[in-house]
Scaffold this active site. Structure first.
Site, PDB file in Angstrom:
ATOM      1  N   PRO A 382       0.900  -1.125   0.021  1.00  0.00           N
ATOM      2  CA  PRO A 382       0.087  -0.008  -0.101  1.00  0.00           C
ATOM      3  C   PRO A 382       0.895   1.327  -0.051  1.00  0.00           C
ATOM      4  O   PRO A 382       2.095   1.265   0.698  1.00  0.00           O
ATOM      5  CB  PRO A 382      -0.867  -0.012   1.297  1.00  0.00           C
ATOM      6  CG  PRO A 382      -0.249  -1.138   2.141  1.00  0.00           C
ATOM      7  CD  PRO A 382       0.741  -2.063   1.294  1.00  0.00           C
ATOM      8  N   GLN A 384       1.960   5.060   0.756  1.00  0.00           N
ATOM      9  CA  GLN A 384       2.034   6.260   1.492  1.00  0.00           C
ATOM     10  C   GLN A 384       1.735   5.869   2.919  1.00  0.00           C
ATOM     11  O   GLN A 384       0.991   6.594   3.584  1.00  0.00           O
ATOM     12  CB  GLN A 384       1.178   7.292   0.959  1.00  0.00           C
ATOM     13  CG  GLN A 384       1.741   8.133  -0.482  1.00  0.00           C
ATOM     14  CD  GLN A 384       0.777   8.870  -0.720  1.00  0.00           C
ATOM     15  OE1 GLN A 384      -0.035   9.388  -0.280  1.00  0.00           O
ATOM     16  NE2 GLN A 384       1.311   9.754  -1.755  1.00  0.00           N
ATOM     17  N   GLY A 386       4.039   4.133   4.915  1.00  0.00           N
ATOM     18  CA  GLY A 386       5.435   3.985   5.603  1.00  0.00           C
ATOM     19  C   GLY A 386       6.114   2.467   5.653  1.00  0.00           C
ATOM     20  O   GLY A 386       6.580   2.090   6.707  1.00  0.00           O
ATOM     21  N   LEU A 387       5.580   1.645   4.543  1.00  0.00           N
ATOM     22  CA  LEU A 387       6.068   0.301   4.581  1.00  0.00           C
ATOM     23  C   LEU A 387       7.244  -0.204   3.503  1.00  0.00           C
ATOM     24  O   LEU A 387       7.380  -1.187   3.133  1.00  0.00           O
ATOM     25  CB  LEU A 387       4.887  -0.783   4.264  1.00  0.00           C
ATOM     26  CG  LEU A 387       3.720  -0.822   5.359  1.00  0.00           C
ATOM     27  CD1 LEU A 387       2.546  -1.532   4.832  1.00  0.00           C
ATOM     28  CD2 LEU A 387       4.280  -1.072   6.863  1.00  0.00           C
ATOM     29  N   GLY A 389       7.594   0.954   0.253  1.00  0.00           N
ATOM     30  CA  GLY A 389       6.979   0.401  -0.822  1.00  0.00           C
ATOM     31  C   GLY A 389       7.774   0.736  -2.091  1.00  0.00           C
ATOM     32  O   GLY A 389       8.461   0.144  -2.971  1.00  0.00           O
ATOM     33  N   SER A 391      11.119   1.961  -1.900  1.00  0.00           N
ATOM     34  CA  SER A 391      12.563   0.975  -1.859  1.00  0.00           C
ATOM     35  C   SER A 391      12.387  -0.374  -2.377  1.00  0.00           C
ATOM     36  O   SER A 391      13.452  -0.851  -2.754  1.00  0.00           O
ATOM     37  CB  SER A 391      13.390   1.182  -0.272  1.00  0.00           C
ATOM     38  OG  SER A 391      12.279   0.837   0.552  1.00  0.00           O
ATOM     39  N   ALA A 392      11.449  -0.927  -2.081  1.00  0.00           N
ATOM     40  CA  ALA A 392      11.054  -2.460  -2.604  1.00  0.00           C
ATOM     41  C   ALA A 392      11.163  -2.469  -3.988  1.00  0.00           C
ATOM     42  O   ALA A 392      11.806  -3.501  -4.644  1.00  0.00           O
ATOM     43  CB  ALA A 392       9.824  -2.770  -1.947  1.00  0.00           C
ATOM     44  N   ASP A 437      15.255   0.798   5.792  1.00  0.00           N
ATOM     45  CA  ASP A 437      14.292   0.146   4.901  1.00  0.00           C
ATOM     46  C   ASP A 437      15.263  -0.400   4.088  1.00  0.00           C
ATOM     47  O   ASP A 437      15.194  -1.659   3.810  1.00  0.00           O
ATOM     48  CB  ASP A 437      13.471   1.127   4.076  1.00  0.00           C
ATOM     49  CG  ASP A 437      12.533   1.952   5.245  1.00  0.00           C
ATOM     50  OD1 ASP A 437      12.765   1.430   6.264  1.00  0.00           O
ATOM     51  OD2 ASP A 437      11.675   2.668   4.684  1.00  0.00           O
TER      52      ASP A 437
END
Length: 616
Positions: A382, A384, A386-387, A389, A391-392, A437
């Protein structure tokens, strides 16, 4: 710059074995010079090298040095391939006994043609596993360094270092610190093999005649003398491909390597490369990773980004149909999508990663092939919240590029890879981000990270330790269905920290202390203590950032979780919360409450790289 191709070898083992072969399979190759034997794709070995260097923009002249015995063969080849016959230099030798040697052949061309320019030297009888490397990149790297250049590659499994010239290279400067010609076993751990592919500055050419006064003729001995004794600056550039000097092998090895390299060429285009990187949750210490603190984070398999690379004629970046929309049903549709998703999707991340990758390899002395590819991505992380996304997507793209170009962990070690991913986002795209991250997405699993100033200053990265993930309790995650931009939550904390504000400086030190305590709690499986520490982490963050900065949505989720006795904190920069509830009945009740409040709620499935499989 001038290029010189060396093909003056005599009576090689390969030529002799072809002549004496009684199977009849190689009778048509009897008497054929080794550089004119079949190479990859059916073309002659020398054809490949001539196609590679036949560029007026790169070389003012190309010379070919052969012997009197084979001169006629190369004259015929030159006529058929638009090579200037007058640029074929005959060294006059007819037998192995009266040969001049490679260094003398090179010196002969320079002296007889009165050359006063930088020189590229290549063995024209060298099989190259990859037919598409970028020679212009080699020249640019050579011109960027204050010294000579040696091309090397990493020996494949089964190749012995004792049969090659081995280089030891400083990874920071690309300078060759030692050259060992056919070293004895145990004298070096290096598996980096020099090939007859060099660049010499015009001011260094005078060293050739000085060296020849010492009698030896081989290039390996020349480089040993130049580097180890004369201590001239010589740099190394890696080509991520294999090389075999045909003059040094017999018939069985020639056919083996030809088949091996040809199979590689056929296999690679047919196999798309797909790599994943996973979302992460910060369990402790964040956001101190950007402030010389310490953190513990974990990759989770609930959410991921996936990138697929397929070889293609041109380089293509494919927009994602949902994340990179360019077609809208109406102006209202554009407004609603832009409000929720923002303006920029993943396409810019692919492009920035490719740009930075090329720049990194050029600077680090890694010559890439000229192969093109198509990149496409998908993600269910998801936006915005802060998980990690963004950089993944960068991390998964980098994995694909490394695999496609055969870039190893030695070329781009994990700590440097994390820095690379961060630089893509901060330097190229101006995304506010910290190292946590990127580190956990590179190492994967449960990772303890120490970003102390001393470590960062001395080595350029922190201390990263993978932790045991067995018997972890059930962490949970909830996030807002309509979040704000997570990057805004950092507010002005960075500037306050740089200004030395005691409240901020002391808080970052305390975050680090909490992280060390959490590491002990995780190692001893003291989940009750972990609950306390997670709550302390959030309260400290709340004190420093204030409620206005954290936002009402985040605070509402925290308050809701605490009503059920759960530990709770922000896993990233905002928009989501991560928690630990040791009462399973309360966990079920809490899930229902979050869902009724319009939040997405899930129990975390940790991504454990030692259990799961993932490319690269």
């Amino acid at each position: 710059m001038i290029c010189i191709l060396l093909v003056a070898g005599h009576d090689t083992v390969l030529e002799t074995q072809i002549k004496n072969d009684d199977t009849g399979l190689y009778s048509h190759l009897t008497g054929v010079p080794k550089a004119l034997l079949p190479g990859i794709g059916g073309k002659k070995i020398l054809d490949f090298w001539w196609e590679t260097v036949n560029t007026r923009q790169l070389f003012t002249e190309v010379y070919l040095v052969t012997n009197a015995d084979k001169y006629k063969h190369y004259e015929r080849w030159a006529t058929a391939n638009d090579f200037p016959v007058e640029n074929i230099i005959n060294d006059g030798s007819t037998t192995l006994e009266d040969r001049l040697g490679a260094v003398s052949d090179l010196e002969l061309v320079i002296r007889s043609q009165k050359l006063q320019d930088d020189i590229m030297v290549i063995a024209g009888d060298m099989l190259c596993a990859d037919q598409n490397f970028d020679i212009a990149q080699v020249i640019r790297f050579f011109k960027s360094k204050p010294g000579e250049l040696i091309i090397y590659y990493e020996l494949e499994e089964g190749e012995k270092s004792s049969s090659r010239g081995i280089v030891e290279v400083c990874p920071d400067s690309n300078k060759i610190t030692r050259f060992l010609e056919k070293p004895a076993e145990g004298s070096t751990t290096s598996r980096l093999a020099s090939v007859v592919f060099y660049c010499l500055q015009k001011d260094t050419l005078s060293y050739l005649s000085d060296f020849l006064c010492l009698q030896p003729q081989a290039f390996g001995q020349f480089w040993e003398w130049l580097i180890n004794e004369k201590q001239l600056d010589v740099f190394g550039m890696k080509l991520p491909t294999g090389f075999q000097l045909i003059g040094q092998v017999g018939l069985s090895d020639y056919t083996k390597w030809l088949t091996h390299y040809s199979t590689k060429q056929q296999d690679n285009p047919a196999k798309p490369i797909t790599c994943k990187s996973y979302a992460r949750v910060g369990l402790m210490g964040n956001p101190s990773d950007g402030f010389n603190g310490k953190t513990i984070a974990m990759t989770i398999s609930n959410f991921w980004a996936e990138v697929t690379l397929t070889e293609s004629q041109t380089l293509v970046l494919v927009p994602h149909p949902l994340n990179d929309p360019t077609d809208f049903g109406s102006l209202q549709d554009l407004f609603c999508i832009s409000r929720k998703e923002g303006y920029l999707g993943g396409l810019r991340l692919l492009q920035a990663t490719c740009k930075k990758f090329y720049q990194f390899c050029s600077k680090q002395g890694i010559a890439l092939t000229k192969q093109n590819f198509t990149l496409k991505y998908d993600t269910n992380i998801p936006r915005q919240v802060g998980l990690a996304g963004s950089s993944a997507i960068v991390s998964a793209t980098l994995k694909c590029l490394m695999k496609f170009y055969n870039i190893t962990d030695d070329d781009l070690p994990k700590p440097i890879r994390a820095n690379f991913i961060l630089n893509v986002e901060t330097d190229e795209l101006f995304i506010t981000a910290g190292l946590q991250d990127r580190v956990v997405q590179v190492y994967e699993g449960l990772v303890y990270m120490d970003f102390s100033k001393k470590l960062m200053d001395e080595q350029g990265y922190g201390n990263y330790v993978s932790m045991d993930m067995s018997d972890l309790p059930h962490f949970w995650l909830a996030y807002l269905s309509d979040p704000s931009d997570s990057g805004r939550i950092h507010s002005n904390i960075k500037q306050r920290w740089l200004n030395g504000e005691p409240l901020v400086v002391d808080a970052m030190k305390t975050f680090a202390e909490l992280t060390d305590q959490a590491r002990i709690a995780l190692e001893t499986k003291d989940w009750g203590r972990m609950v306390q520490l997670m709550d302390q982490n959030f309260e400290l963050r709340r004190t420093v950032y204030t409620d206005d900065c954290l936002g009402s949505g985040n605070l509402k989720m925290v308050q809701m979780a605490r009503q059920f006795g759960s530990a709770v904190k922000l896993p990233g920069s905002g928009g989501a919360v991560v928690g630990l509830c040791l009462d399973q009945a309360k966990l079920v009740e809490m899930r229902q409450a979050f869902q009724e409040a319009g939040c997405v709620f899930c129990v975390i499935s940790p991504y454990n790289p030692s259990v799961c499989t993932n490319q690269l």
